[in-house]
Design an enzyme around this catalytic site. Structure first.
Site, PDB file in Angstrom:
ATOM      1  N   HIS A  45       0.862  -1.181   0.000  1.00 59.89           N
ATOM      2  CA  HIS A  45       0.000   0.000   0.000  1.00 59.89           C
ATOM      3  C   HIS A  45       0.893   1.224   0.000  1.00 59.89           C
ATOM      4  CE1 HIS A  45       1.109   0.153   4.190  1.00 59.89           C
ATOM      5  NE2 HIS A  45       0.526  -1.018   4.430  1.00 59.89           N
ATOM      6  N   HIS A  48       4.018   1.276   2.283  1.00 54.20           N
ATOM      7  CA  HIS A  48       5.204   0.588   1.751  1.00 54.20           C
ATOM      8  C   HIS A  48       5.853   1.439   0.648  1.00 54.20           C
ATOM      9  CE1 HIS A  48       2.598  -3.002   2.920  1.00 54.20           C
ATOM     10  NE2 HIS A  48       3.691  -3.215   3.621  1.00 54.20           N
ATOM     11  N   GLN A  72       7.015 -15.388  12.089  1.00 51.04           N
ATOM     12  CA  GLN A  72       6.577 -14.300  12.972  1.00 51.04           C
ATOM     13  C   GLN A  72       5.083 -14.350  13.267  1.00 51.04           C
ATOM     14  OE1 GLN A  72       8.054 -11.413  10.026  1.00 51.04           O
ATOM     15  NE2 GLN A  72       6.222 -10.219  10.441  1.00 51.04           N
ATOM     16  N   ASP A 162       5.659   0.312  12.676  1.00 50.29           N
ATOM     17  CA  ASP A 162       6.030  -0.788  13.570  1.00 50.29           C
ATOM     18  C   ASP A 162       7.203  -0.288  14.416  1.00 50.29           C
ATOM     19  OD1 ASP A 162       4.440  -3.277  12.360  1.00 50.29           O
ATOM     20  OD2 ASP A 162       5.132  -2.006  10.731  1.00 50.29           O
ATOM     21  N   GLN A 165       9.442  -2.645  16.411  1.00 51.92           N
ATOM     22  CA  GLN A 165      10.212  -3.435  15.439  1.00 51.92           C
ATOM     23  C   GLN A 165      11.404  -2.633  14.918  1.00 51.92           C
ATOM     24  OE1 GLN A 165       8.355  -5.912  12.201  1.00 51.92           O
ATOM     25  NE2 GLN A 165       8.873  -4.136  10.971  1.00 51.92           N
ATOM     26  N   SER A 198      -1.671  -3.426   5.710  1.00 52.45           N
ATOM     27  CA  SER A 198      -2.208  -4.482   4.847  1.00 52.45           C
ATOM     28  C   SER A 198      -3.423  -5.134   5.509  1.00 52.45           C
ATOM     29  CB  SER A 198      -1.139  -5.543   4.591  1.00 52.45           C
ATOM     30  OG  SER A 198       0.017  -4.943   4.084  1.00 52.45           O
ATOM     31  N   ARG A 199      -3.481  -5.051   6.836  1.00 50.53           N
ATOM     32  CA  ARG A 199      -4.585  -5.702   7.554  1.00 50.53           C
ATOM     33  C   ARG A 199      -5.853  -4.849   7.584  1.00 50.53           C
ATOM     34  NH1 ARG A 199      -0.089  -7.906  10.898  1.00 50.53           N
ATOM     35  NH2 ARG A 199      -0.197 -10.165  10.678  1.00 50.53           N
TER      36      ARG A 199
HETATM   37  P1  AMP Z   1       4.836  -5.269   6.386  1.00 49.51           P
HETATM   38  O1  AMP Z   1       4.639  -5.635   4.955  1.00 49.51           O
HETATM   39  O2  AMP Z   1       3.571  -4.986   7.131  1.00 49.51           O
HETATM   40  O3  AMP Z   1       5.776  -6.206   7.108  1.00 49.51           O
HETATM   41  O4  AMP Z   1       5.579  -3.880   6.373  1.00 49.51           O
HETATM   42  C1  AMP Z   1       6.778  -3.700   5.674  1.00 49.51           C
HETATM   43  C2  AMP Z   1       7.375  -2.384   6.063  1.00 49.51           C
HETATM   44  O5  AMP Z   1       6.467  -1.333   5.748  1.00 49.51           O
HETATM   45  C3  AMP Z   1       7.665  -2.266   7.571  1.00 49.51           C
HETATM   46  O6  AMP Z   1       8.903  -1.601   7.758  1.00 49.51           O
HETATM   47  C4  AMP Z   1       6.511  -1.436   8.066  1.00 49.51           C
HETATM   48  O7  AMP Z   1       6.800  -0.700   9.229  1.00 49.51           O
HETATM   49  C5  AMP Z   1       6.282  -0.523   6.884  1.00 49.51           C
HETATM   50  N1  AMP Z   1       4.930   0.047   6.907  1.00 49.51           N
HETATM   51  C6  AMP Z   1       3.766  -0.637   6.997  1.00 49.51           C
HETATM   52  N2  AMP Z   1       2.725   0.216   7.056  1.00 49.51           N
HETATM   53  C7  AMP Z   1       3.255   1.459   7.010  1.00 49.51           C
HETATM   54  C8  AMP Z   1       2.710   2.782   7.049  1.00 49.51           C
HETATM   55  N3  AMP Z   1       1.402   2.997   7.153  1.00 49.51           N
HETATM   56  N4  AMP Z   1       3.556   3.820   6.978  1.00 49.51           N
HETATM   57  C9  AMP Z   1       4.896   3.628   6.893  1.00 49.51           C
HETATM   58  N5  AMP Z   1       5.477   2.419   6.852  1.00 49.51           N
HETATM   59  C10 AMP Z   1       4.668   1.346   6.913  1.00 49.51           C
END
Ligand code: AMP
Length: 290
Positions: A45, A48, A72, A162, A165, A198-199
């Site tokens: 989205h 990312h 995870q 996150d 994280q 994504s959720r």
């Molecule tokens: P994920 O695919 O959820 O594991 O996220 C991949 C990366 O995208 C991680 O570093 C997340 O912190 C980052 N991320 C996810 N959502 C957002 C958001 N709304 N704004 C900024 N970074 C994000």
């Protein structure tokens, strides 16, 4: 035709085997290209993509990894139903001139007899996400350590979305003497304040309507703490408001922004306010600076 126009027409090279990836990385290293890695689980989205744009500005070559990491997810969590949108993800990454997509399958990342796991302390034991998802950070740290070793990036970009994280992985890179610099990127939000995730596709219409409460309460509490109101009282009020909006609250806590240690006063800053809350079958996390 300019170089950038030529590149913008090229789709990213998709790599699924370690041998192919290693050859590509070695070739980039020979050319002394500065490499940025953006690790993701796909279902991309705008959040990312904002990380990818930052990577594009900071490096010569951009690698995006797409891997839904089973390590995870706990048994009861959503590994099986996690959204997977690979074709759309590739189109979005092509539009941003991503050079390489690293998309290993589970067997490539965790071959038979894989036994190693990264053991964490410090920010990984802050009593936030770790208290509710005990397997989570060991799974994340192990897979990110592998991704950083595989891709040898100069920088790796993670979202502040996150937040814990990001701190865990910054510590990991430092402790293991990895040459990769970890960069944090700001949270991308919907116009009504909901952090992109994504959720979010799991939310029903009614839940989606309630969801911006989280960011609103975070901002209210951060403002109140910043103006010197007592932290405990501010958090109690915030917790009640979130529960009243229909959420099951896992935590709403203010912490030192670097160590994630608990704080009793604003003097122990810089501070970060973090929360996790459940609505229906969806668990949302968010945070703001105080
Ligand atoms: P994920 O695919 O959820 O594991 O996220 C991949 C990366 O995208 C991680 O570093 C997340 O912190 C980052 N991320 C996810 N959502 C957002 C958001 N709304 N704004 C900024 N970074 C994000």
């Amino acid at each position: 035709m300019s170089k950038s126009t030529r590149r913008s027409r090229r789709r990213p090279r998709v790599m699924m085997s370690l041998a192919t990836l290693r050859r590509a990385i070695a070739a980039l290293r020979v050319r002394r290209a500065k490499i940025a890695l953006v690790p993701t689980m796909g279902a991309l989205h705008e959040g990312h993509l904002s990380l990818v744009r930052l990577a594009r500005r900071r490096a010569d070559r951009v690698i995006v990894s797409i891997f839904v990491n089973p390590a995870q997810f706990a048994q009861h969590e959503d590994f099986g139903s996690y959204p997977r949108t690979f074709t759309g993800d590739l189109a979005a990454l092509a539009a941003l001139n991503v050079d390489l997509v690293w998309a290993p399958d589970v067997k490539t990342m965790y071959p038979k007899n894989f036994t190693t796991q990264v053991v964490l302390q410090g920010p990984a034991k802050a009593g936030l996400e770790d208290a509710f998802r005990p397997h989570f950070f060991a799974g994340v740290a192990t897979v990110v350590a592998k991704l950083l070793i595989q891709c040898e990036p100069d920088i790796a970009i993670f979202g502040e979305k996150d937040y814990q994280q990001l701190k865990v992985l910054t510590q990991l890179a430092r402790d293991l003497d990895l040459k990769t610099r970890i960069l944090g990127a700001p949270i991308a939000r919907e116009p009504d304040g909901l952090a992109l995730s994504s959720r979010n596709v799991y939310l029903s219409a009614g839940e989606r309507e309630a969801a911006p409460t989280l960011y609103r309460v975070l901002r209210q509490c951060a403002g109140a703490i910043a103006t010197g109101q007592p932290i405990a009282a501010v958090l109690n009020k915030g917790r009640k408001e979130i529960t009243r909006a229909g959420f099951g609250l896992d935590y709403l806590e203010v912490r030192n922004a670097e160590t994630l240690a608990p704080v009793a006063s604003i003097k122990e800053g810089p501070l970060r306010l973090l929360l996790a809350a459940r609505i229906g079958k969806t668990r949302l996390i968010d945070n703001v600076a105080v």
